[in-house]
Scaffold this motif. Structure first.
Motif, short mmCIF file in Angstrom:
data_model
loop_
_atom_site.label_atom_id
_atom_site.label_comp_id
_atom_site.label_asym_id
_atom_site.label_seq_id
_atom_site.Cartn_x
_atom_site.Cartn_y
_atom_site.Cartn_z
N ASP A 51 0.83 -1.22 0.00
CA ASP A 51 0.00 0.00 0.00
C ASP A 51 0.86 1.27 0.00
O ASP A 51 0.61 2.20 -0.77
CB ASP A 51 -0.90 0.05 1.25
N SER A 52 1.88 1.27 0.85
CA SER A 52 2.67 2.52 1.00
C SER A 52 3.45 2.81 -0.28
O SER A 52 3.56 3.96 -0.70
CB SER A 52 3.61 2.42 2.21
N ILE A 53 3.95 1.76 -0.94
CA ILE A 53 4.70 1.96 -2.18
C ILE A 53 3.77 2.34 -3.33
O ILE A 53 4.07 3.25 -4.11
CB ILE A 53 5.58 0.73 -2.49
N SER A 55 0.94 3.93 -3.01
CA SER A 55 0.53 5.31 -2.74
C SER A 55 1.63 6.30 -3.13
O SER A 55 1.35 7.36 -3.70
CB SER A 55 0.17 5.48 -1.26
N GLU A 56 2.87 5.91 -2.88
CA GLU A 56 4.02 6.79 -3.20
C GLU A 56 4.16 6.94 -4.73
O GLU A 56 4.33 8.03 -5.25
CB GLU A 56 5.28 6.16 -2.61
N VAL A 57 3.99 5.82 -5.45
CA VAL A 57 4.14 5.83 -6.92
C VAL A 57 2.93 6.49 -7.58
O VAL A 57 3.05 7.18 -8.57
CB VAL A 57 4.35 4.39 -7.47
N ASN A 58 1.74 6.25 -6.97
CA ASN A 58 0.48 6.78 -7.51
C ASN A 58 0.36 6.46 -9.01
O ASN A 58 0.24 7.37 -9.85
CB ASN A 58 0.41 8.28 -7.28
N ASP A 136 4.00 2.27 -14.78
CA ASP A 136 4.55 3.08 -13.68
C ASP A 136 4.93 2.18 -12.50
O ASP A 136 5.84 2.53 -11.73
CB ASP A 136 3.50 4.11 -13.21
N VAL A 165 8.70 1.48 -10.91
CA VAL A 165 8.98 0.72 -9.69
C VAL A 165 8.53 -0.73 -9.88
O VAL A 165 7.36 -0.98 -10.20
CB VAL A 165 8.28 1.34 -8.47
N LYS A 209 11.97 -3.80 -3.60
CA LYS A 209 11.56 -2.66 -4.43
C LYS A 209 12.74 -2.27 -5.30
O LYS A 209 13.82 -1.98 -4.79
CB LYS A 209 11.14 -1.48 -3.54
#
Ligand code: 7JW
Ligand code: MG
Length: 214
Positions: A51-53, A55-58, A136, A165, A209
């Motif tokens: 989730d955090s990655i 959200s960061e990449v969006n 992306d 990513v 990652k």
């Protein structure tokens, strides 16, 4: 002619999760896997890192290799920006049939394109089939001996861009040593290990990652 584990997981979702509520689908599957039957979803602990990655990449365009029951598909798709989409590839038709229904129950089917078939055959068709320029974000969660060949195939097909990513599940358990060696030693990637545990267990596992540098 009994039911399969994916079918029992789907039945739990349709019985206990709120239709149109991705979070309740995720929670229901985690509860089923922790208290009824273990299943190879990325799970809640590694899921928070995912989730955090995401959200960061969006990501506008995300690719998932290995759908299984659609758990991580729902985790990814619920976080996509408006107009964002997740293409997910699944080799096993029985898994794909369950995943379609889990994804539909969560109400995010309009953000997801599930394609059945071998990733090695489908990746070269991404541009012509779905008008994809580049991805992306890529989540690798299928057969471990396909991680490296599929990463190389994505490079060769021009489907990665500077900053794409790649996030790989199970790099410790079951383990993907060749893939790890490649992304950690290639000058074309900046790689980092996120230590965690095998879903619903205390066994060590983690996510790798890797940012493609172009
Ligand atoms: O997250 C996972 C876990 C396992 C797995 C199975 C059995 C064990 F004992 C340990 C780990 C297999 C997987 N195959 C494909 C994609 N993801 C997987
Ligand atoms: Mg996995």
């Amino acid at each position: 002619t009994g039911s399969t584990r994916p079918q029992r997981l789907l039945r739990a979702v349709q019985k206990k999760a709120t239709q149109g509520d991705p979070q309740s689908v995720i929670a229901t599957i985690d509860d089923f896997c922790r208290h009824s039957e273990w299943a190879m979803n990325v799970g809640d602990e590694k899921g928070l890192i995912l989730d955090s990655i995401v959200s960061e990449v969006n990501p506008s365009t995300a690719l998932e290799l290995g759908t299984y029951c659609g758990y991580s598909t729902v985790r990814i798709a619920r976080l996509l920006p408006p107009g964002g989409r997740c293409i997910t590839l699944e080799f096993n038709p029985a898994y794909a049939a369950v995943a379609r229904q889990v994804i539909a129950w969560a109400g995010i089917q309009d953000k997801v394109q599930l394609v059945e078939g071998p990733s090695g055959d489908l990746i070269p068709q991404m541009k012509e089939l779905f008008g994809v320029q580049t991805f992306d974000f890529v989540f690798l969660d299928h057969w471990k001996d396909r991680y490296l060949p599929d990463a190389k195939l994505l490079e060769e097909c021009g489907l990665l861009r500077e900053g794409t990513v790649l996030l790989a599940d199970n790099v410790i358990c079951p383990g993907t040593p060749e893939y790890l060696q490649y992304v950690r030693n290639s000058p074309r990637y900046e790689s980092r290990y996120f230590k965690s545990h095998l879903e619903y267990t205390k066994v060590e596992d983690g996510l790798e990652k890797s940012v493609f540098l172009g």
